[in-house]
Motif scaffolding. Structure first.
Motif, PDB file in Angstrom:
ATOM      1  N   GLU A  37      53.905   5.827  70.223  1.00 39.65           N
ATOM      2  CA  GLU A  37      52.768   5.964  69.315  1.00 39.65           C
ATOM      3  C   GLU A  37      53.040   6.863  68.117  1.00 39.65           C
ATOM      4  O   GLU A  37      52.470   6.653  67.045  1.00 39.65           O
ATOM      5  N   TRP A  51      48.605  -2.859  70.275  1.00 35.81           N
ATOM      6  CA  TRP A  51      48.236  -2.297  68.976  1.00 35.81           C
ATOM      7  C   TRP A  51      47.441  -3.275  68.130  1.00 35.81           C
ATOM      8  O   TRP A  51      46.695  -2.876  67.241  1.00 35.81           O
ATOM      9  N   GLN A 231      47.785   6.616  64.546  1.00 36.91           N
ATOM     10  CA  GLN A 231      48.508   5.732  65.458  1.00 36.91           C
ATOM     11  C   GLN A 231      49.468   4.916  64.591  1.00 36.91           C
ATOM     12  O   GLN A 231      49.069   3.937  63.969  1.00 36.91           O
TER      13      GLN A 231
END
Length: 268
Positions: A37, A51, A231
């Motif tokens: 991440e 994701w 992220q």
């Protein structure tokens, strides 16, 4: 023997050039699937599709995405209208200073984006225009018009003046000539120019930075995420979306215009 060596050298050079151009794009795709991440570890420790779901659920992505689509769509419509009118004037009439004006029309696409952005920001400040969606659209339209103009003026120059004269001789007025003669011949060029303009507007960063104020388009959002990431793989997922939205119109424009020399009424 010498020719074979030269051919092998050219192939290696071509492959090297292609890798240099496209390997970074492949890395963007790869890191959209990584299980890591916070860093770009190579090779990725694992691969996952999560994701894409995370990006879909991120509420902060949708407003910039919708703003980018809105700006690109309106800027493209403005560019098609003004670019078509300007190209008609430049290709169908002769007047003093036409070449100089043609250069001025092309100037926005030739100038560095930072110069265009600074000029627009200064103009908005002098005229006391508040920053809004419309200031971004005006900024994008300056270079989108050039894209449409280049496509339209090239097609205008291939259209024989004889078919326009024949249309007039047969009793058609200006609008009828445009609708039934010019538009069918210009259609693919205008569509290609509009697709290229949309792609260029959708991923524009520099001019947008100067004209957006506090608003954020998708490329600006991506830039901010790279500076202060939450992220990292989500940014790569969004980059894939931007890549798809920009490359598909470019490919479409290529296929629409590759046979552009075969224009009705075009003599050689």
């Amino acid at each position: 023997m010498h020719s074979d060596r030269a051919s092998l050298g050219l192939k290696i050079a071509a492959i090297t050039g292609l890798l240099f151009l496209h390997l970074p794009i492949l890395l963007i795709f790869l890191y959209a699937f990584t299980t890591e991440e916070k860093s770009y570890q190579f090779p990725p420790p694992g691969l996952t599709l999560k994701w894409f779901g995370v990006a879909w659920g991120r509420a902060d992505i949708w407003p910039p995405l919708l703003l980018s689509i809105e700006v690109a769509a309106i800027a493209t419509v403005v560019a098609i209208i003004l670019g078509t009118l300007v190209s008609a004037a430049m290709s169908r009439t002769k007047f003093f200073g036409r070449e100089q004006i043609s250069l001025l029309i092309l100037l926005p696409i030739a100038l560095p984006g930072v110069i265009t952005g600074m000029a627009l920001r200064s103009a908005f400040s002098v005229m006391d225009i508040p920053y809004s969606v419309w200031t971004i659209i005006l900024g994008h339209a300056t270079f989108c018009i050039v894209i449409v103009y280049n496509n339209a003026v090239a097609r205008f120059r291939r259209i024989s003046g004889g078919i326009l004269e024949a249309s007039s001789d047969l009793g058609a007025n200006g609008f009828q000539t445009f609708r039934h003669v010019l538009l069918p011949n210009l259609g693919s060029a205008l569509l290609a120019g509009g697709m290229l303009a949309f792609a260029l507007s959708f991923d524009e960063v520099i001019v947008t930075t100067f004209t957006a104020g506090q608003q954020s388009t998708l490329p600006i959002w991506m830039l901010q995420e790279l500076v202060r990431p939450r992220q990292r793989p989500v940014t790569n997922v969004v980059a894939i979306v931007v890549f798809a939205v920009t490359i598909l119109p470019i490919l479409g424009a290529y296929y629409l215009t590759r046979d552009g020399d075969q224009t009705a009424g075009g003599g050689k």
